[in-house]
Design a protein around this motif. Structure first.
Motif, PDB file in Angstrom:
ATOM      1  N   ALA A  36       0.798  -1.165  -0.171  1.00  0.00           N
ATOM      2  CA  ALA A  36      -0.094   0.166   0.092  1.00  0.00           C
ATOM      3  C   ALA A  36       0.907   1.333  -0.060  1.00  0.00           C
ATOM      4  CB  ALA A  36      -1.082   0.013   1.172  1.00  0.00           C
ATOM      5  N   ASN A  39       2.733   1.495  -3.460  1.00  0.00           N
ATOM      6  CA  ASN A  39       1.813   2.001  -4.408  1.00  0.00           C
ATOM      7  C   ASN A  39       1.608   3.493  -4.404  1.00  0.00           C
ATOM      8  OD1 ASN A  39       0.177   1.293  -6.865  1.00  0.00           O
ATOM      9  ND2 ASN A  39      -1.536   2.123  -5.262  1.00  0.00           N
ATOM     10  N   LEU A  40       1.417   3.849  -3.114  1.00  0.00           N
ATOM     11  CA  LEU A  40       1.049   5.415  -3.000  1.00  0.00           C
ATOM     12  C   LEU A  40       2.600   6.410  -3.327  1.00  0.00           C
ATOM     13  CD1 LEU A  40      -0.606   7.817  -2.221  1.00  0.00           C
ATOM     14  CD2 LEU A  40       0.174   7.242   0.140  1.00  0.00           C
ATOM     15  N   THR A  83      -6.004   7.075  -7.083  1.00  0.00           N
ATOM     16  CA  THR A  83      -5.023   6.460  -6.322  1.00  0.00           C
ATOM     17  C   THR A  83      -5.665   5.294  -5.079  1.00  0.00           C
ATOM     18  OG1 THR A  83      -3.562   8.309  -6.397  1.00  0.00           O
ATOM     19  CG2 THR A  83      -3.090   6.620  -4.504  1.00  0.00           C
ATOM     20  N   THR A  87      -4.655   1.680  -4.989  1.00  0.00           N
ATOM     21  CA  THR A  87      -4.019   0.908  -3.925  1.00  0.00           C
ATOM     22  C   THR A  87      -4.704  -0.184  -3.181  1.00  0.00           C
ATOM     23  OG1 THR A  87      -2.979   3.331  -3.397  1.00  0.00           O
ATOM     24  CG2 THR A  87      -3.242   1.584  -1.632  1.00  0.00           C
ATOM     25  N   THR A  91      -2.803  -3.814  -3.432  1.00  0.00           N
ATOM     26  CA  THR A  91      -2.850  -4.364  -2.365  1.00  0.00           C
ATOM     27  C   THR A  91      -3.570  -5.763  -1.949  1.00  0.00           C
ATOM     28  OG1 THR A  91      -2.779  -2.142  -1.152  1.00  0.00           O
ATOM     29  CG2 THR A  91      -3.136  -4.352   0.392  1.00  0.00           C
TER      30      THR A  91
END
Length: 127
Positions: A36, A39-40, A83, A87, A91
């Protein structure tokens, strides 16, 4: 503005963003960061570049760029929603399929969201 010209430019900008985003995601998670936040971090890395390139070239009108704070605020709101979706999906892939499959899933997730993003940016952000 030509939908074909905008679509082509958006595709090129998107591919540049995707490669950068994916590379940051893979590097961060390979170094031990959970999926997570990785990815952010990847999405943030491509966000500003994408806003600038799309406002400057993709959605420009008659040589006039389409940037500025009002557009940037709308862009951030759209980016935050996309986003969150990205995410969540990446995830879930990491949790259920493993990290290596999440690395492969990320470009697919981002590609699927790109079509929606183009339509929303064209009509809501860079109008």
């Amino acid at each position: 503005m030509s939908l074909l010209r905008q679509g082509s430019s958006y595709l090129v900008v998107g591919l540049v963003q995707l490669v950068g985003d994916w590379a940051v995601f893979v590097a961060a998670t390979a170094l031990g960061m959970p999926a997570a936040p990785g990815n952010l971090l990847g999405r943030v890395s491509g966000m500003l570049l994408g806003f600038w390139l799309n406002g400057r070239y993709t959605f420009a009108r008659d040589g006039e760029h389409r940037l500025g704070w009002p557009r940037f605020v709308r862009f951030l709101l759209l980016w935050a929603v996309l986003t969150a979706i990205s995410t969540l999906l990446v995830t879930l892939a990491a949790e259920h399929l493993g990290l290596r499959y999440a690395w492969l899933a990320k470009p697919l997730v981002e590609g699927a969201l790109a079509g929606l993003s183009f339509l929303l940016m064209r009509t809501l952000i860079f109008r």
